[in-house]
Design an enzyme around this catalytic site. Sequence first.
Site, short mmCIF file in Angstrom:
data_model
loop_
_atom_site.label_atom_id
_atom_site.label_comp_id
_atom_site.label_asym_id
_atom_site.label_seq_id
_atom_site.Cartn_x
_atom_site.Cartn_y
_atom_site.Cartn_z
N TYR A 325 77.75 -32.34 26.71
CA TYR A 325 76.83 -32.32 25.57
C TYR A 325 77.13 -33.51 24.67
O TYR A 325 78.26 -33.71 24.23
CB TYR A 325 77.03 -31.00 24.81
CG TYR A 325 75.96 -30.61 23.81
CD1 TYR A 325 75.04 -31.51 23.29
CD2 TYR A 325 75.87 -29.29 23.36
CE1 TYR A 325 74.08 -31.13 22.38
CE2 TYR A 325 74.91 -28.89 22.44
CZ TYR A 325 74.01 -29.82 21.95
OH TYR A 325 73.06 -29.43 21.04
N CYS A 326 76.12 -34.32 24.40
CA CYS A 326 76.22 -35.44 23.46
C CYS A 326 77.34 -36.40 23.88
O CYS A 326 77.34 -36.89 25.01
CB CYS A 326 76.43 -34.90 22.04
SG CYS A 326 76.29 -36.14 20.72
N VAL A 327 78.33 -36.69 23.02
CA VAL A 327 79.38 -37.65 23.35
C VAL A 327 80.21 -37.19 24.53
O VAL A 327 80.77 -38.01 25.27
CB VAL A 327 80.29 -37.94 22.14
CG1 VAL A 327 79.51 -38.63 21.04
CG2 VAL A 327 80.95 -36.69 21.63
N GLY A 329 78.95 -35.81 27.09
CA GLY A 329 78.15 -36.24 28.22
C GLY A 329 78.36 -37.71 28.51
O GLY A 329 78.43 -38.13 29.68
#
Length: 595
Positions: A325-327, A329
């Site tokens: 998720y987000c960073v 990822g």
Amino acid sequence: MPTEPKAPESKAPEPQALQQFQQWTDLAGRSQQLMMEFWAKEHDTMPATDPLGMMATWQRATAAALADPKKLLDLQARYMTDAMALWQSFVTPGTAKSPVAEVKDKRFAGEGWQQAPAFDFLRQSYLLTSSYVLEATAGIDGLDAKEKARANFLVKQFVDAMSPSNFALTNPEVLKKTAESGGSNLLKGLEHLLDDLKAGRMRMTDEDAFEVGRNVAITPGKVVFENRLFQLIQYAPTTETVLTTPLLIFPPWINKFYILDLTAEKSFIRWAVEQGLTVFVVSWKSADATTADVTLDHYVGEGQLTALDAVLEICGTPSAHTIGYCVAGTTLAATLAVLQARGQAGKVATATFFTAQVDMSECGDLGVFVDDATMSTLAKLTADKPWLDGRNMAMTFNMLRSNDLIWSYVVNNYLMGRDYFPFDLLYWNSDATNVPALWHRSYLEDIYRDNLLVVPGGITVLGVPIDLGTVSTPSYIQGGKEDHIAPARSAYKLTSHFTGDKRFVLAGSGHIAGVVNPPSLKKYQYWTSETLPARFDDFVAGALETKGSWWPDWIAWLTPRSGGMTAPRLPGEGRAQGKYAAIEDAPGRYVKERI
């Protein structure tokens, strides 16, 4: 003799007027006392700096604008014409049409803005002026793309801040509330403001209404591993059989993991367990002195690879599904490249990316914070400690949607003096976490500013030159249509950097609601396509819209890649039970640390 005129008799103040006078006197006195007490304690902690380099940017933008006086004069002429038309529509209602287009704006939704002509004129004047200010900034020549984006962002912040809805004397709803309460709303608001200043952050919700492990982050499970970076949580199964391939979730370490485990109805983790997945999640530790040396190498090796190996050993499987998720990822992409280079790509059956970016060439408004002024500020903020206070980062994200996440709360909490409303998502949003300063700076410089992650060999992780073009892991990539943090256009670029099987889903809403959208809520929609064209705009043009949550689409994609069914696995009782015995109940100690 004529009688002398009698002196006028003095009348005693009306009881109601006297009472109101006493209320205002008391209000003024108590307000002064609160301010004196606050400043006596806090005066030396309030920075008087320009941390984002706003003045320098504004000066460059002003100089560039003045270099083309004809364009400014033309803009000014159009503005004066519209301003006169607006004035005419105000002084002679019905004879002239207002040049301001009517749009839905939550700031001016109260009845007072329409009932009183003066406030309606004030509202329209603000909207007219702000539109021209933003147009003038967008039309500036002589700045490079990054400077222009920065100027537009800063001017937007100024325009939002100057809305008449943000000031007591120009907001009819606040004036009405003040008259009705005798000013007690302003006193209550001042108390809220001072409390927030002392806490170092703006409260958005009733934080006493929630407790991690009591009514948020409550999906049953056990912590089965921990090191200085994270705790690994394994959740208890709820189905008679489970899919063979387990699922390992990497949430961003700039936030707490329980955004994916809020209430039972909203919990992605609980829902995934109910679909027959053996679910593990990484709960990152808030940075402190023990993580002073942490960089991307550590988050890949000591973090993601260590967690992956633990899951495989616990479940006795050759591979696991992963979510970043987000960073997290972004980091997962680097992890996949490391595994590929080591000949271990098979350890990851699939990789799912929630609103994640690897190519920062179109990273959105966050890009305005990556320059020399910001780096200099970060150095000052972390000069006496090796971590960045999570509250600073939280304010940065809030600035991306300042009307919704800053000014609406200024009005509600400080001007209207309302009690905080309990909302689990806002509680999570306020539960910030610190990040290692060394990692944060290198991330901003190498990945955000210099965009080296997508350059083959541009960065090296654990001794491996990273080349995302070698990654052939099946990938499910999700972006949010209204995402201001990781724009969908930017998330889509993942499709051009990986090889192998890929699916892209464009979800309705933004960075949080676009992800946390359970099927039971029947909200939003998502778009899919059986082909992935090179350009994001072409994907949008040809995509098929489906109402509701995209979660069922994801599980339908994942299930055939999960190796059939097997007996459920109980936390702490896997194949490596002695090594991964239960340490404590979920959600664990790390997530309960507050700053």
